[in-house]
Design a protein around this motif. Structure first.
Motif, PDB file in Angstrom:
ATOM      1  N   GLN A  47      25.725  29.669  18.538  1.00  0.00           N
ATOM      2  CA  GLN A  47      27.012  29.257  19.104  1.00  0.00           C
ATOM      3  C   GLN A  47      28.208  29.774  18.307  1.00  0.00           C
ATOM      4  N   ASN A  48      28.066  30.962  17.749  1.00  0.00           N
ATOM      5  CA  ASN A  48      29.194  31.635  17.130  1.00  0.00           C
ATOM      6  C   ASN A  48      29.429  32.951  17.866  1.00  0.00           C
ATOM      7  N   LEU A  49      30.450  33.692  17.435  1.00  0.00           N
ATOM      8  CA  LEU A  49      30.723  35.016  18.004  1.00  0.00           C
ATOM      9  C   LEU A  49      30.626  36.067  16.902  1.00  0.00           C
ATOM     10  N   VAL A  84      31.128  41.320  11.627  1.00  0.00           N
ATOM     11  CA  VAL A  84      31.938  40.125  11.366  1.00  0.00           C
ATOM     12  C   VAL A  84      31.439  38.957  12.217  1.00  0.00           C
ATOM     13  N   ASN A  85      31.129  37.860  11.558  1.00  0.00           N
ATOM     14  CA  ASN A  85      30.764  36.629  12.256  1.00  0.00           C
ATOM     15  C   ASN A  85      31.984  35.726  12.377  1.00  0.00           C
ATOM     16  N   ILE A  86      32.270  35.303  13.606  1.00  0.00           N
ATOM     17  CA  ILE A  86      33.396  34.394  13.852  1.00  0.00           C
ATOM     18  C   ILE A  86      32.828  33.003  14.065  1.00  0.00           C
ATOM     19  N   SER A  87      33.196  32.094  13.187  1.00  0.00           N
ATOM     20  CA  SER A  87      32.675  30.737  13.286  1.00  0.00           C
ATOM     21  C   SER A  87      33.341  29.981  14.436  1.00  0.00           C
ATOM     22  N   LEU A  88      32.531  29.379  15.271  1.00  0.00           N
ATOM     23  CA  LEU A  88      33.054  28.431  16.271  1.00  0.00           C
ATOM     24  C   LEU A  88      32.706  27.003  15.835  1.00  0.00           C
ATOM     25  N   LYS A  89      32.725  26.799  14.516  1.00  0.00           N
ATOM     26  CA  LYS A  89      32.352  25.501  13.955  1.00  0.00           C
ATOM     27  C   LYS A  89      33.419  24.990  12.990  1.00  0.00           C
ATOM     28  N   PRO A  90      34.647  24.829  13.473  1.00  0.00           N
ATOM     29  CA  PRO A  90      35.651  24.263  12.579  1.00  0.00           C
ATOM     30  C   PRO A  90      35.260  22.832  12.210  1.00  0.00           C
ATOM     31  N   ILE A  91      35.606  22.417  11.016  1.00  0.00           N
ATOM     32  CA  ILE A  91      35.260  21.053  10.589  1.00  0.00           C
ATOM     33  C   ILE A  91      35.908  20.060  11.561  1.00  0.00           C
ATOM     34  N   GLY A  92      35.081  19.202  12.122  1.00  0.00           N
ATOM     35  CA  GLY A  92      35.594  18.203  13.061  1.00  0.00           C
ATOM     36  C   GLY A  92      35.745  18.723  14.478  1.00  0.00           C
ATOM     37  N   VAL A 147      28.021  13.417  16.275  1.00  0.00           N
ATOM     38  CA  VAL A 147      27.171  13.441  15.081  1.00  0.00           C
ATOM     39  C   VAL A 147      27.446  14.716  14.294  1.00  0.00           C
ATOM     40  N   ALA A 148      27.541  15.844  15.026  1.00  0.00           N
ATOM     41  CA  ALA A 148      27.852  17.117  14.359  1.00  0.00           C
ATOM     42  C   ALA A 148      29.200  17.021  13.640  1.00  0.00           C
ATOM     43  N   GLN A 149      30.158  16.409  14.301  1.00  0.00           N
ATOM     44  CA  GLN A 149      31.501  16.311  13.695  1.00  0.00           C
ATOM     45  C   GLN A 149      31.468  15.479  12.419  1.00  0.00           C
ATOM     46  N   VAL A 204      25.689  24.123   5.905  1.00  0.00           N
ATOM     47  CA  VAL A 204      25.407  22.822   6.520  1.00  0.00           C
ATOM     48  C   VAL A 204      26.362  22.483   7.668  1.00  0.00           C
ATOM     49  N   THR A 205      27.575  23.033   7.658  1.00  0.00           N
ATOM     50  CA  THR A 205      28.499  22.714   8.755  1.00  0.00           C
ATOM     51  C   THR A 205      28.420  23.708   9.918  1.00  0.00           C
ATOM     52  N   ASP A 206      27.565  24.708   9.807  1.00  0.00           N
ATOM     53  CA  ASP A 206      27.370  25.668  10.909  1.00  0.00           C
ATOM     54  C   ASP A 206      26.320  25.067  11.856  1.00  0.00           C
ATOM     55  N   ILE A 207      26.683  23.958  12.464  1.00  0.00           N
ATOM     56  CA  ILE A 207      25.710  23.123  13.178  1.00  0.00           C
ATOM     57  C   ILE A 207      25.596  23.551  14.639  1.00  0.00           C
ATOM     58  N   ILE A 208      24.355  23.663  15.111  1.00  0.00           N
ATOM     59  CA  ILE A 208      24.135  23.790  16.558  1.00  0.00           C
ATOM     60  C   ILE A 208      24.168  22.376  17.140  1.00  0.00           C
ATOM     61  N   ALA A 209      24.949  22.194  18.200  1.00  0.00           N
ATOM     62  CA  ALA A 209      24.903  20.909  18.908  1.00  0.00           C
ATOM     63  C   ALA A 209      24.992  21.176  20.400  1.00  0.00           C
ATOM     64  N   CYS A 210      24.095  20.597  21.142  1.00  0.00           N
ATOM     65  CA  CYS A 210      24.167  20.717  22.600  1.00  0.00           C
ATOM     66  C   CYS A 210      25.308  19.821  23.106  1.00  0.00           C
ATOM     67  N   PRO A 211      25.679  19.937  24.369  1.00  0.00           N
ATOM     68  CA  PRO A 211      26.791  19.095  24.868  1.00  0.00           C
ATOM     69  C   PRO A 211      26.494  17.597  24.801  1.00  0.00           C
ATOM     70  N   GLY A 212      25.210  17.223  24.893  1.00  0.00           N
ATOM     71  CA  GLY A 212      24.843  15.819  24.752  1.00  0.00           C
ATOM     72  C   GLY A 212      25.507  14.920  25.784  1.00  0.00           C
ATOM     73  N   LEU A 213      25.541  13.652  25.456  1.00  0.00           N
ATOM     74  CA  LEU A 213      25.993  12.655  26.434  1.00  0.00           C
ATOM     75  C   LEU A 213      27.499  12.720  26.714  1.00  0.00           C
TER      76      LEU A 213
END
Ligand code: SF4
Lengths: 99, 549
Positions: B377-379, B337-345, B431-433, B409-418
């Protein structure tokens, strides 16, 4: 103007030189002018600030001090993606000040 | 999973006390920042934009429920109630106080965790396939060898002052779920293909010289087959060649990828082989008994037999989730089971303390006490009975963890950034959001199909933009955020570096550009083609035309 910033040694919190000590609020920052290097050296040696540096800033039309670079404005405000964790969670205009 | 023995425990406990003393001396003013910085970095403690940041190691991404509960507990007591899973399968806390950092390390030690070698010029957390031990396509579970490598590279004097950081990955399948060839050193576990000499024996295909950052390189294969038991000699040989030649005078040229490139693949391989023959004579390799001790910790859980394979799919939302978020398991009647840590927004990789506790409880109840962190970045709950999937889905739904978007497309990797990172040029998360919000419709996402979007806030490439089908790199353009767009990268077994499309965009502009690239793909795709396939078939120019007009 040149204002001074850094992090509190023990807590890591972002702090700004207010003329006699370090404040959490950029609004309290004062122009360090030509004394910037001396203040930073003294405060760093006394462990009252960590990683201190000087940044360019200007006072806006409303008189609020605004660092020139977005990185320092984000430091002053908090993460733009978590307004609930910023210093001004209740101020809807605060995010605009950053960007 | 691995269990500490008395030596592991003693080493980690001693390290906590050592760091407690170093911290005390820093706060008392007996150490300067310059003296203290390398010491705190050896314990994963950075100073970031808003506070100290602690990066906790999750070796090869494997956690048990007690560890996950501890991570939740730490986030509540010492941070602000959440954590951030990273592209090295680690977790970061963003609001740490220096004075409390030793206490956190002591807490972590109680559940056999630490932050050693999660930063600095050392061998970093060894990463591995997040489906290890569960994947239907693996030769063996790669984690025992990942653990062997973790042990031989921790505190090893010759590996302690490396020219730069060094990243290792281990997989045991043809499908690459760990971005293997983007690592400094990587091994794919294989069976000896040589029919005359030990055919069938377990060993490693070895790769070296990969890496992202300023100068991206894909690792080249430096050995077709290394007998598994010789890994310590071989790794020492690789690191010695690097240590000998590395450009310690130039921070941009210190990574091993630069050396492999400068020396050339052949010459690098020749020197490694020469050193390797020397190390073999020293008899330092890991004894079989020690490997067996470690491997025993990773014995397969007691899977039930005779379980039904059918899933009741009468609830369409549940069926949608099953189809997208679960993967075939090696044991009949079970699923990964893949748990998404990418909720929209939401913020990619972020998870609240409450959610961590829920995932930990689900792992304890339904997945033989195991959770995995993925480099995306998922579990993962690796071993769930199919008959329990509905209950797991309901619990995840209640926790806001049942998003359906794996590899979309919404399973985006994003670093913490600025928003968090002191090295950043631009923010990644907003940008990911915005991309996720634009493509929120699941029907549209599924129509687009597999599409890996990855965003970094600076050239260091923690967001893996070089390995993205669509990559975004934040740059500083005269004090304002600007974003370069890249296309055509891959971190999978069809590894390729992404190419920059052209001039950069502001935040709104780059989201529009992503949409135009996707629209061009939809116009041009042939049946069965993913975005990446179409891009590779038609080339960059057609996409550039769509993006820039
Ligand atoms: S890529 Fe750059 S901005 Fe992003 S986390 Fe890494 S160092 Fe920070």
């Amino acid at each position: 103007m040149k204002i001074l910033t850094g992090n509190d040694l023990k807590t890591g919190k972002v702090v700004w030189w207010d003329g006699s000590g370090w404040s959490l609020h950029v609004e309290d920052a004062v122009d360090a002018g030509e004394h910037a290097d001396v203040i930073l050296a003294t405060e760093t040696a006394a462990c009252r600030v960590n990683g201190g540096y000087a940044v360019d800033a200007a006072a806006g039309a409303d008189g609020r001090i605004r660092p020139a670079h977005i990185k320092d404005r984000i430091r002053a405000y908090g993460p733009t993606v978590r307004p609930d964790l910023t210093l001004k969670p209740a101020d809807p205009e605060a995010g605009n000040w950053v960007i | 999973m691995y269990k500490y023995d008395q030596y592991d425990r003693a080493m980690v406990d001693a390290r906590v006390e050592e760091f407690r003393d170093q911290t005390r001396r820093r706060i008392a003013g007996h150490l300067t920042d310059d003296q203290f910085k390398p010491l705190r970095l050896k314990n994963g403690l950075y100073l970031q934009l808003h506070a100290y940041m602690l990066r906790v190691a999750i070796p090869y991404g494997t956690l048990n429920s007690a560890q996950m509960h501890k991570l939740a507990d730490i986030s509540r007591r010492y941070d602000r109630g959440y954590g951030h899973f990273t592209t090295r399968q680690n977790i970061q806390y963003n609001w740490i106080k220096l004075e409390e950092a030793p206490d956190i390390l002591a807490e972590l030690a109680t559940v056999e965790m630490h932050a050693i070698q999660t930063s600095g010029e050392s061998v970093r957390n060894v990463s591995a396939d997040q489906y290890a031990g569960a994947a239907a396509d693996e030769i063996i579970d790669p984690r025992p060898w990942a653990e062997v490598i973790r042990q031989i590279t921790t505190f090893m004097p010759e590996f302690s002052y490396l020219p730069r950081k060094f990243k290792i990955a281990v997989i045991a399948s043809v499908e690459d779920r760990a971005a293997l060839r983007w690592h400094d050193f990587a091994i794919r576990i294989v069976r000896n293909p040589n029919p005359e000499n030990g055919a069938g024996e377990i060993g490693f295909e070895c790769y070296a010289g990969g890496g992202m950052g300023r100068t991206p390189f894909i690792a080249c294969k430096i050995r077709d087959f290394l007998p598994a038991g010789q890994i310590f000699s071989y790794l020492q040989a690789v690191l010695r060649v690097w240590n000998r030649h590395a450009r310690r005078d130039n921070i941009h040229k210190q990574r091993m990828k630069i050396l492999v490139h400068d020396l050339g693949e052949e010459e690098f391989r020749r020197q490694v082989e020469e050193e390797f023959q020397h190390f073999l004579t020293l008899g330092q390799d890991v004894p079989q008994a020690e490997y067996d001790r470690i491997a025993a910790c990773f014995a397969p859980p007691p899977f039930e037999t005779g379980l039904a394979d059918e899933i009741d799919r009468s609830d369409p939302d549940f069926a949608l989730w099953v189809d997208r978020q679960t993967v075939t398991h090696k044991a009949p009647g079970y699923a990964i089971v893949n748990i998404s840590l990418k909720p929209i927004g939401g913020i990619p990789g972020d998870i609240s303390a409450e959610q961590m506790d829920i995932v930990a409880d689900l792992a304890a109840k339904y997945s033989f006490d195991e959770v995995r962190a993925t480099h995306v970045q998922n579990l993962v709950l690796p071993h769930v009975r199919k008959q329990d999937l509905h209950a797991v889905w309901q619990a995840l739904t209640g926790a806001g963890l049942a998003d359906v978007n794996l590899d979309l497309v919404t399973d985006i990797i994003a670093c913490p950034g600025l928003d968090y990172c002191s090295l950043a040029n631009a923010r990644s998360i907003p940008v990911a959001q915005k991309i996720a919000e634009r493509f929120a419709d699941i029907g549209k996402q599924q129509d687009i199909g597999e599409l890996k979007v990855k965003i970094s806030g600076c050239i260091n490439a923690c967001g893996h933009h070089h390995a993205a089908h669509i990559g975004i790199l934040g740059v500083d353009r005269k004090g304002t955020e600007n974003y370069q767009l890249l296309l055509g990268g891959s971190g999978a077994e069809d590894t390729s570096p992404a190419r920059i499309t052209g001039p950069g965009f502001d935040e709104a502009g780059v989201v529009d550009a992503v949409e135009r690239a996707i629209e061009r793909y939809r116009e041009l795709r042939e049946p069965g083609e993913r975005f990446l396939d179409t891009y590779r078939r038609v080339g960059l120019d057609s996409f550039k035309e769509a993006i820039y007009g």
